[in-house]
Design a protein around this motif. Structure first.
Motif, PDB file in Angstrom:
ATOM      1  N   SER A   6      51.370  25.394  38.231  1.00 58.18           N
ATOM      2  CA  SER A   6      50.162  25.577  39.106  1.00 58.18           C
ATOM      3  C   SER A   6      49.909  27.267  39.178  1.00 58.18           C
ATOM      4  O   SER A   6      50.876  27.943  39.551  1.00 58.18           O
ATOM      5  N   ASP A   7      48.788  27.418  38.807  1.00 54.46           N
ATOM      6  CA  ASP A   7      48.101  28.743  39.310  1.00 54.46           C
ATOM      7  C   ASP A   7      47.255  28.651  40.402  1.00 54.46           C
ATOM      8  O   ASP A   7      46.410  27.634  40.363  1.00 54.46           O
ATOM      9  N   SER A   8      47.187  29.552  41.414  1.00 51.63           N
ATOM     10  CA  SER A   8      46.431  29.326  42.547  1.00 51.63           C
ATOM     11  C   SER A   8      45.839  30.815  43.093  1.00 51.63           C
ATOM     12  O   SER A   8      46.830  31.892  42.877  1.00 51.63           O
ATOM     13  N   TYR A   9      44.912  30.993  43.561  1.00 53.47           N
ATOM     14  CA  TYR A   9      44.216  32.196  44.417  1.00 53.47           C
ATOM     15  C   TYR A   9      43.650  31.851  45.466  1.00 53.47           C
ATOM     16  O   TYR A   9      42.944  30.759  45.893  1.00 53.47           O
ATOM     17  N   LYS A  10      44.157  32.439  46.611  1.00 52.51           N
ATOM     18  CA  LYS A  10      43.648  32.432  48.100  1.00 52.51           C
ATOM     19  C   LYS A  10      42.793  33.847  48.323  1.00 52.51           C
ATOM     20  O   LYS A  10      43.552  34.811  48.441  1.00 52.51           O
ATOM     21  N   LYS A  11      41.758  33.500  48.075  1.00 54.01           N
ATOM     22  CA  LYS A  11      40.563  34.506  48.499  1.00 54.01           C
ATOM     23  C   LYS A  11      40.136  34.648  50.052  1.00 54.01           C
ATOM     24  O   LYS A  11      39.423  33.800  50.722  1.00 54.01           O
ATOM     25  N   ASP A  12      41.117  35.709  50.579  1.00 53.21           N
ATOM     26  CA  ASP A  12      40.688  35.816  52.132  1.00 53.21           C
ATOM     27  C   ASP A  12      40.103  37.108  52.535  1.00 53.21           C
ATOM     28  O   ASP A  12      40.026  37.285  53.802  1.00 53.21           O
ATOM     29  N   ARG A  13      39.530  37.715  51.642  1.00 56.91           N
ATOM     30  CA  ARG A  13      38.813  38.926  51.621  1.00 56.91           C
ATOM     31  C   ARG A  13      37.716  39.347  50.687  1.00 56.91           C
ATOM     32  O   ARG A  13      37.830  38.613  49.690  1.00 56.91           O
ATOM     33  N   GLY A  14      36.856  40.152  51.054  1.00 54.04           N
ATOM     34  CA  GLY A  14      35.739  40.409  49.976  1.00 54.04           C
ATOM     35  C   GLY A  14      34.675  39.328  50.036  1.00 54.04           C
ATOM     36  O   GLY A  14      34.974  38.131  49.755  1.00 54.04           O
ATOM     37  N   ASP A  15      33.492  39.833  50.406  1.00 58.39           N
ATOM     38  CA  ASP A  15      32.278  39.074  50.827  1.00 58.39           C
ATOM     39  C   ASP A  15      31.798  38.424  49.359  1.00 58.39           C
ATOM     40  O   ASP A  15      30.995  37.561  49.522  1.00 58.39           O
ATOM     41  N   THR A  16      32.101  39.314  48.240  1.00 60.19           N
ATOM     42  CA  THR A  16      31.191  38.899  47.069  1.00 60.19           C
ATOM     43  C   THR A  16      32.162  37.592  46.392  1.00 60.19           C
ATOM     44  O   THR A  16      33.150  37.949  46.204  1.00 60.19           O
ATOM     45  N   PRO A  17      31.330  36.659  46.041  1.00 54.57           N
ATOM     46  CA  PRO A  17      32.082  35.586  45.419  1.00 54.57           C
ATOM     47  C   PRO A  17      32.679  35.978  43.814  1.00 54.57           C
ATOM     48  O   PRO A  17      31.915  37.048  43.272  1.00 54.57           O
ATOM     49  N   ILE A  18      33.358  35.396  43.582  1.00 56.94           N
ATOM     50  CA  ILE A  18      33.873  35.557  41.926  1.00 56.94           C
ATOM     51  C   ILE A  18      33.868  34.568  40.957  1.00 56.94           C
ATOM     52  O   ILE A  18      33.418  33.312  41.601  1.00 56.94           O
ATOM     53  N   THR A  19      33.700  34.762  39.874  1.00 55.78           N
ATOM     54  CA  THR A  19      33.717  33.786  38.684  1.00 55.78           C
ATOM     55  C   THR A  19      35.052  33.901  37.997  1.00 55.78           C
ATOM     56  O   THR A  19      35.256  35.127  37.576  1.00 55.78           O
ATOM     57  N   ALA A  20      36.013  33.063  37.901  1.00 55.89           N
ATOM     58  CA  ALA A  20      37.352  33.487  37.361  1.00 55.89           C
ATOM     59  C   ALA A  20      37.788  32.093  36.674  1.00 55.89           C
ATOM     60  O   ALA A  20      37.390  30.852  36.610  1.00 55.89           O
ATOM     61  N   LYS A  21      39.080  32.370  35.973  1.00 55.73           N
ATOM     62  CA  LYS A  21      39.615  31.455  35.400  1.00 55.73           C
ATOM     63  C   LYS A  21      41.218  31.747  35.294  1.00 55.73           C
ATOM     64  O   LYS A  21      41.556  32.676  35.503  1.00 55.73           O
ATOM     65  N   PHE A  22      42.044  30.539  35.368  1.00 54.17           N
ATOM     66  CA  PHE A  22      43.464  30.771  35.513  1.00 54.17           C
ATOM     67  C   PHE A  22      44.404  30.644  33.809  1.00 54.17           C
ATOM     68  O   PHE A  22      43.512  30.034  33.249  1.00 54.17           O
ATOM     69  N   GLY A  23      45.265  31.139  33.949  1.00 54.66           N
ATOM     70  CA  GLY A  23      46.256  30.941  32.780  1.00 54.66           C
ATOM     71  C   GLY A  23      47.514  31.319  32.865  1.00 54.66           C
ATOM     72  O   GLY A  23      47.973  32.083  33.909  1.00 54.66           O
ATOM     73  N   PHE A  24      48.423  31.400  31.633  1.00 56.23           N
ATOM     74  CA  PHE A  24      49.706  31.865  31.859  1.00 56.23           C
ATOM     75  C   PHE A  24      50.117  32.216  30.418  1.00 56.23           C
ATOM     76  O   PHE A  24      49.676  31.654  29.448  1.00 56.23           O
ATOM     77  N   ASN A  25      51.284  33.123  30.218  1.00 54.17           N
ATOM     78  CA  ASN A  25      51.660  33.456  28.933  1.00 54.17           C
ATOM     79  C   ASN A  25      53.006  33.134  28.959  1.00 54.17           C
ATOM     80  O   ASN A  25      53.662  32.978  30.038  1.00 54.17           O
ATOM     81  N   TYR A  26      53.391  32.481  27.647  1.00 50.00           N
ATOM     82  CA  TYR A  26      54.838  32.104  27.556  1.00 50.00           C
ATOM     83  C   TYR A  26      55.118  32.299  26.189  1.00 50.00           C
ATOM     84  O   TYR A  26      54.334  31.534  25.154  1.00 50.00           O
ATOM     85  N   HIS A  27      56.013  32.836  25.780  1.00 48.80           N
ATOM     86  CA  HIS A  27      56.373  33.289  24.274  1.00 48.80           C
ATOM     87  C   HIS A  27      55.563  33.577  23.500  1.00 48.80           C
ATOM     88  O   HIS A  27      55.246  33.044  22.241  1.00 48.80           O
ATOM     89  N   GLY A  28      54.697  34.597  23.922  1.00 44.41           N
ATOM     90  CA  GLY A  28      53.435  35.112  22.941  1.00 44.41           C
ATOM     91  C   GLY A  28      52.222  34.100  22.951  1.00 44.41           C
ATOM     92  O   GLY A  28      51.266  34.558  22.230  1.00 44.41           O
ATOM     93  N   TYR A  29      52.416  33.032  23.574  1.00 44.44           N
ATOM     94  CA  TYR A  29      51.003  32.267  23.490  1.00 44.44           C
ATOM     95  C   TYR A  29      50.356  32.328  24.907  1.00 44.44           C
ATOM     96  O   TYR A  29      51.215  32.484  25.900  1.00 44.44           O
ATOM     97  N   SER A  30      49.110  31.954  25.017  1.00 39.76           N
ATOM     98  CA  SER A  30      48.397  32.368  26.063  1.00 39.76           C
ATOM     99  C   SER A  30      47.723  30.710  26.318  1.00 39.76           C
ATOM    100  O   SER A  30      47.298  30.265  25.391  1.00 39.76           O
ATOM    101  N   TYR A  31      47.891  30.369  27.447  1.00 40.99           N
ATOM    102  CA  TYR A  31      47.220  29.042  27.890  1.00 40.99           C
ATOM    103  C   TYR A  31      46.088  29.165  28.964  1.00 40.99           C
ATOM    104  O   TYR A  31      46.513  30.246  29.794  1.00 40.99           O
ATOM    105  N   GLU A  32      45.101  28.716  28.898  1.00 42.12           N
ATOM    106  CA  GLU A  32      44.150  28.722  30.022  1.00 42.12           C
ATOM    107  C   GLU A  32      43.463  27.569  30.504  1.00 42.12           C
ATOM    108  O   GLU A  32      43.146  26.686  29.725  1.00 42.12           O
ATOM    109  N   GLY A  33      42.774  27.871  31.631  1.00 49.18           N
ATOM    110  CA  GLY A  33      41.916  26.644  32.271  1.00 49.18           C
ATOM    111  C   GLY A  33      40.409  27.093  32.122  1.00 49.18           C
ATOM    112  O   GLY A  33      40.164  28.100  31.548  1.00 49.18           O
ATOM    113  N   GLY A  34      39.754  26.282  32.823  1.00 48.03           N
ATOM    114  CA  GLY A  34      38.185  26.477  32.802  1.00 48.03           C
ATOM    115  C   GLY A  34      37.624  27.546  33.841  1.00 48.03           C
ATOM    116  O   GLY A  34      38.452  27.852  34.708  1.00 48.03           O
ATOM    117  N   TRP A  35      36.610  27.954  33.685  1.00 49.98           N
ATOM    118  CA  TRP A  35      36.023  28.915  34.633  1.00 49.98           C
ATOM    119  C   TRP A  35      35.509  28.121  35.921  1.00 49.98           C
ATOM    120  O   TRP A  35      35.316  26.995  36.043  1.00 49.98           O
TER     121      TRP A  35
END
Length: 139
Positions: A66-95
């Motif tokens: 599980s990747d999670s982001y708790k945005k508790d500061r900054g009034d400007t909304p963001i568009t983002a995606k999560f992912g992780f790296n393991y053994h030289g590979y990158s895995y990612e989710g949607g925006w």
């Protein structure tokens, strides 16, 4: 894999910056045994790993992350995606879009982690950088 797209190598565009506060994994993570937390300018990035109730063909456990982001500061909304790296590979989710006061997460399932190598979660924010969390391990 459910909810995850496998990307060969780390084909991420833009500058990759390690967020301030990311430190070496300790006993599986810097926040808890199976979790790491990194403080970013507008919130906190978490990466946590857990065993699943099903086993791999060799009898070892499958893992979920599980990747999670708790945005508790900054009034400007963001568009983002999560992912992780393991053994030289990158895995990612949607925006996704996120505003102040919200916590967003992404789950990656049926992962065959099988050694003590570092797993590094990340958050890529459009128009900004990719922020890496402190590593976690299954050991």
């Amino acid at each position: 894999m459910r909810n995850a797209t496998r990307i060969i190598g780390t084909a991420l565009t833009g500058a990759l910056l390690v967020a301030a506060g990311a430190s070496q994994a300790v006993a599986g993570g810097n926040w808890d045994y199976n979790c790491s937390r990194t403080s970013l300018s507008n919130g906190y990035l978490f990466t946590c790993i857990y065993t699943e109730d099903i086993n791999q063909p060799d009898g070892s456990s499958y893992w979920k992350l599980s990747d999670s982001y708790k945005k508790d500061r900054g009034d400007t909304p963001i568009t983002a995606k999560f992912g992780f790296n393991y053994h030289g590979y990158s895995y990612e989710g949607g925006w996704f879009s996120q505003s102040k006061g919200e916590t967003k997460d992404a789950w990656f399932y049926d992962l065959g982690f099988n050694d003590c190598s570092s797993i590094v979660g990340w958050l890529a924010a459009q128009g900004q950088s990719t922020f890496h969390n402190a590593p976690v391990t299954i050991c």
